[in-house]
Scaffold this motif. Structure first.
Motif, PDB file in Angstrom:
ATOM      1  N   SER A 209       0.908  -1.205  -0.135  1.00  0.00           N
ATOM      2  CA  SER A 209      -0.053   0.074   0.048  1.00  0.00           C
ATOM      3  C   SER A 209       0.769   1.234   0.059  1.00  0.00           C
ATOM      4  CB  SER A 209      -1.054  -0.069   1.156  1.00  0.00           C
ATOM      5  OG  SER A 209      -1.672   1.220   1.393  1.00  0.00           O
ATOM      6  N   GLY A 210       1.801   1.348   0.920  1.00  0.00           N
ATOM      7  CA  GLY A 210       2.724   2.501   0.761  1.00  0.00           C
ATOM      8  C   GLY A 210       3.506   2.443  -0.385  1.00  0.00           C
ATOM      9  N   LEU A 211       4.035   1.639  -1.148  1.00  0.00           N
ATOM     10  CA  LEU A 211       4.770   1.407  -2.474  1.00  0.00           C
ATOM     11  C   LEU A 211       3.773   2.036  -3.514  1.00  0.00           C
ATOM     12  CD1 LEU A 211       6.943   0.866  -4.212  1.00  0.00           C
ATOM     13  CD2 LEU A 211       6.123  -1.584  -4.171  1.00  0.00           C
ATOM     14  N   ALA A 212       2.458   1.515  -3.396  1.00  0.00           N
ATOM     15  CA  ALA A 212       1.414   1.983  -4.555  1.00  0.00           C
ATOM     16  C   ALA A 212       1.257   3.588  -4.168  1.00  0.00           C
ATOM     17  CB  ALA A 212       0.043   1.205  -4.287  1.00  0.00           C
ATOM     18  N   PHE A 213       1.063   3.974  -2.909  1.00  0.00           N
ATOM     19  CA  PHE A 213       0.986   5.563  -2.656  1.00  0.00           C
ATOM     20  C   PHE A 213       1.893   6.497  -3.087  1.00  0.00           C
ATOM     21  CE2 PHE A 213       1.488   8.839   0.687  1.00  0.00           C
ATOM     22  CZ  PHE A 213       0.421   9.504   0.527  1.00  0.00           C
ATOM     23  N   ALA A 214       3.473   5.800  -3.005  1.00  0.00           N
ATOM     24  CA  ALA A 214       4.532   6.534  -3.267  1.00  0.00           C
ATOM     25  C   ALA A 214       4.571   6.476  -5.018  1.00  0.00           C
ATOM     26  CB  ALA A 214       5.943   6.007  -2.977  1.00  0.00           C
ATOM     27  N   LEU A 215       4.079   5.625  -5.731  1.00  0.00           N
ATOM     28  CA  LEU A 215       4.241   5.574  -7.012  1.00  0.00           C
ATOM     29  C   LEU A 215       2.948   6.502  -7.609  1.00  0.00           C
ATOM     30  CD1 LEU A 215       4.791   1.995  -8.037  1.00  0.00           C
ATOM     31  CD2 LEU A 215       6.310   3.763  -8.278  1.00  0.00           C
ATOM     32  N   SER A 216       1.941   6.476  -6.700  1.00  0.00           N
ATOM     33  CA  SER A 216       0.775   7.524  -7.115  1.00  0.00           C
ATOM     34  C   SER A 216       1.276   8.974  -7.073  1.00  0.00           C
ATOM     35  CB  SER A 216      -0.341   7.311  -5.948  1.00  0.00           C
ATOM     36  OG  SER A 216      -0.871   5.943  -6.334  1.00  0.00           O
ATOM     37  N   ASN A 217       2.102   9.379  -6.003  1.00  0.00           N
ATOM     38  CA  ASN A 217       2.815  10.669  -5.839  1.00  0.00           C
ATOM     39  C   ASN A 217       3.536  11.106  -7.047  1.00  0.00           C
ATOM     40  OD1 ASN A 217       2.242  12.393  -3.426  1.00  0.00           O
ATOM     41  ND2 ASN A 217       2.526  10.196  -2.382  1.00  0.00           N
ATOM     42  N   VAL A 218       4.385  10.173  -7.753  1.00  0.00           N
ATOM     43  CA  VAL A 218       5.310  10.310  -8.683  1.00  0.00           C
ATOM     44  C   VAL A 218       4.091  10.646 -10.227  1.00  0.00           C
ATOM     45  CG1 VAL A 218       6.571   9.359 -10.362  1.00  0.00           C
ATOM     46  CG2 VAL A 218       7.030   8.869  -7.866  1.00  0.00           C
ATOM     47  N   ILE A 219       3.158   9.715 -10.021  1.00  0.00           N
ATOM     48  CA  ILE A 219       2.203  10.177 -11.047  1.00  0.00           C
ATOM     49  C   ILE A 219       1.682  11.741 -11.016  1.00  0.00           C
ATOM     50  CG2 ILE A 219      -0.143   9.522 -12.195  1.00  0.00           C
ATOM     51  CD1 ILE A 219       0.762   6.752 -11.616  1.00  0.00           C
ATOM     52  N   LEU A 220       1.346  12.046  -9.889  1.00  0.00           N
ATOM     53  CA  LEU A 220       0.883  13.562  -9.807  1.00  0.00           C
ATOM     54  C   LEU A 220       1.704  14.379 -10.167  1.00  0.00           C
ATOM     55  CD1 LEU A 220      -1.393  12.699  -6.488  1.00  0.00           C
ATOM     56  CD2 LEU A 220      -2.260  13.116  -8.908  1.00  0.00           C
ATOM     57  N   ARG A 221       3.001  14.139  -9.681  1.00  0.00           N
ATOM     58  CA  ARG A 221       4.144  15.005  -9.826  1.00  0.00           C
ATOM     59  C   ARG A 221       4.283  15.319 -11.387  1.00  0.00           C
ATOM     60  NH1 ARG A 221       7.839  13.980  -5.672  1.00  0.00           N
ATOM     61  NH2 ARG A 221       9.507  14.789  -6.943  1.00  0.00           N
ATOM     62  N   ALA A 222       4.168  14.171 -12.149  1.00  0.00           N
ATOM     63  CA  ALA A 222       4.223  14.166 -13.440  1.00  0.00           C
ATOM     64  C   ALA A 222       3.161  15.107 -14.290  1.00  0.00           C
ATOM     65  CB  ALA A 222       4.612  12.970 -14.097  1.00  0.00           C
ATOM     66  N   ASP A 223       1.955  15.150 -13.437  1.00  0.00           N
ATOM     67  CA  ASP A 223       0.871  15.732 -13.977  1.00  0.00           C
ATOM     68  C   ASP A 223       0.089  16.350 -12.820  1.00  0.00           C
ATOM     69  OD1 ASP A 223      -1.475  16.769 -15.440  1.00  0.00           O
ATOM     70  OD2 ASP A 223      -2.198  14.685 -15.854  1.00  0.00           O
ATOM     71  N   ALA A 224       0.483  17.796 -12.808  1.00  0.00           N
ATOM     72  CA  ALA A 224       0.064  18.716 -11.524  1.00  0.00           C
ATOM     73  C   ALA A 224      -1.272  19.485 -12.186  1.00  0.00           C
ATOM     74  CB  ALA A 224       1.264  19.638 -11.219  1.00  0.00           C
ATOM     75  N   VAL A 225      -1.473  19.201 -13.415  1.00  0.00           N
ATOM     76  CA  VAL A 225      -2.831  20.395 -13.822  1.00  0.00           C
ATOM     77  C   VAL A 225      -4.014  19.448 -13.368  1.00  0.00           C
ATOM     78  CG1 VAL A 225      -3.790  21.062 -16.081  1.00  0.00           C
ATOM     79  CG2 VAL A 225      -1.165  20.953 -15.918  1.00  0.00           C
ATOM     80  N   LEU A 226      -4.113  18.074 -13.429  1.00  0.00           N
ATOM     81  CA  LEU A 226      -5.390  17.544 -13.131  1.00  0.00           C
ATOM     82  C   LEU A 226      -6.125  17.937 -11.741  1.00  0.00           C
ATOM     83  CD1 LEU A 226      -7.628  15.575 -14.303  1.00  0.00           C
ATOM     84  CD2 LEU A 226      -6.155  13.793 -12.822  1.00  0.00           C
ATOM     85  N   GLY A 227      -7.388  18.194 -11.872  1.00  0.00           N
ATOM     86  CA  GLY A 227      -8.269  18.985 -10.453  1.00  0.00           C
ATOM     87  C   GLY A 227      -8.030  17.842  -9.614  1.00  0.00           C
ATOM     88  N   ASP A 228      -8.094  18.502  -8.257  1.00  0.00           N
ATOM     89  CA  ASP A 228      -8.155  17.341  -6.800  1.00  0.00           C
ATOM     90  C   ASP A 228      -9.446  16.651  -6.984  1.00  0.00           C
ATOM     91  OD1 ASP A 228      -5.888  18.418  -5.822  1.00  0.00           O
ATOM     92  OD2 ASP A 228      -6.748  19.882  -4.683  1.00  0.00           O
ATOM     93  N   LEU A 229     -10.522  17.049  -7.450  1.00  0.00           N
ATOM     94  CA  LEU A 229     -11.704  16.235  -7.335  1.00  0.00           C
ATOM     95  C   LEU A 229     -11.600  14.908  -8.459  1.00  0.00           C
ATOM     96  CD1 LEU A 229     -14.239  15.595  -5.745  1.00  0.00           C
ATOM     97  CD2 LEU A 229     -15.432  16.905  -6.938  1.00  0.00           C
TER      98      LEU A 229
END
Length: 352
Positions: A209-229
């Motif tokens: 779960s922690g590993l998937a969470f970290a990879l999710s952060n990498v995805i978000l760092r690569a695409d900071a435009v997509l809205g929070d909701l």
């Protein structure tokens, strides 16, 4: 704050003040009082401090409340599990209640989703697995152990950011990795030597779960435009879709009628409320401050598990947990420009 105003004109009544100052003195009570200066100027002392203090403490209070809700998340989960809504069916039901209204909102703004397909798929898979694995581990595992193993996620992010984003690890990253490895070894083995046999299913779920969470952060760092909701919607639907096949191999739940109302409140108030509270807090304070507050979740989880479930951590587990939290703090604060927040704006477990 003090303001000095000169008044001239009709009325009076305050000795030593210009005419008209008497009227001002009556109205000034709402500001905290008046003071007559030697030149006849009326100084109004405004009580702006309470409102300012509330604005300053609001994000901290919100973050503490949100972290506390996540720390005690195991308690309602085990309640529903004991009531008959078990494991994957519980996850499926909770996140379906969130995913349906969020999905309708997101669909009405689907024009904002163009060119974000890869991000949405990544969040659906990784974010969905983060919550499914984390909740399954919390329901059946030792609370403090699960929370600490999940908190290895900032360290996983060091290597993920290096591999996918080409970010330098640096001395902070290297030290954080060493602290986390040592701390996790103590938590898992309790000082008896490290072996893969010490890892049970719940430990593996928490780590993954922690590993998937970290990879999710990498995805978000690569695409900071997509809205929070939109992000939350993708993750919530990921939880539903990933939990469904696990649920289908389990027995259909038999939940007493009043529990359905509790389930609705838990989903919309506890899960969604914790998400909003944490996001509100971390969006309005420096990373260095929120990073110190976020581990409050582990403290609340440990105390609540000790008080309500009789789970008392050993001294070695406490020491190992301290090393893991120190590693998380180093990693979270090592890059102010690209923070990786546990429960933060980038990706919170409630949003996961």
């Amino acid at each position: 704050m003090t303001s000095a105003w000169n008044f001239h004109g009709g009325g009076g009544g305050i000795p030593g003040a210009d005419k008209g100052a008497g009227i001002l003195s009556i109205c000034a009570g709402q500001y905290g009082g008046t003071k007559i200066l030697p030149n006849g100027t009326v100084a109004i002392h405004q009580n702006a401090q309470p409102a300012s203090a509330l604005r300053q403490s609001g994000p901290t209070i919100a973050l503490l409340v949100g972290s506390s809700l996540w720390g005690v998340l195991w308690w309602p989960l085990r309640h529903f599990n004991a009531a008959g809504l078990r494991g994957a069916w519980l996850i499926f039901a909770v996140y379906l209640l969130l995913a349906i209204p969020a999905g309708l909102w997101s669909w009405r703004r689907r024009n904002e989703l163009r060119q974000h397909g890869r991000t949405l798929v990544g969040l659906l898979l990784l974010g969905g697995w983060t919550n499914v694995a984390f909740i399954l581990a919390l329901v059946h595992g030792e609370v403090i152990r699960i929370l600490l193993l999940f908190y290895l996620s900032p360290v996983w992010a060091i290597f993920a950011a290096r591999i996918f984003l080409k970010e330098a690890i640096g001395w902070r990253g290297g030290l954080a990795a060493l602290l986390a490895v040592g701390g996790s070894a103590l938590v898992v083995s309790n000082g008896q030597g490290v072996s893969l046999a010490d890892l049970d299913t719940n430990d593996l779920l928490a780590i993954s779960s922690g590993l998937a969470f970290a990879l999710s952060n990498v995805i978000l760092r690569a695409d900071a435009v997509l809205g929070d909701l939109h992000r939350a919607t993708a993750v919530w639907w990921g939880c539903v879709l990933i939990a469904l096949p696990f649920a289908l191999v389990q027995q259909l739940p038999a939940l007493p009628l009043p529990e359905y109302g509790y389930l609705l409140a838990f989903s919309w108030l506890w899960i969604a409320g914790a998400t909003v509270a944490v996001q509100f807090g971390v969006a309005r304070m420096p990373v260095s401050v929120s990073a110190v507050i976020m581990p409050f979740e582990v403290i609340v989880g440990a105390l609540s598990a000790w008080w309500l479930a009789g789970e008392a951590p050993t001294l070695l587990e406490l020491f190992g947990g301290t090393l893991i939290l120190a590693a998380a703090l180093l990693q979270i604060t090592r890059s102010q420009g690209h923070p990786i927040l546990l429960g933060g704006v980038e990706m919170e477990k409630g949003e996961l």
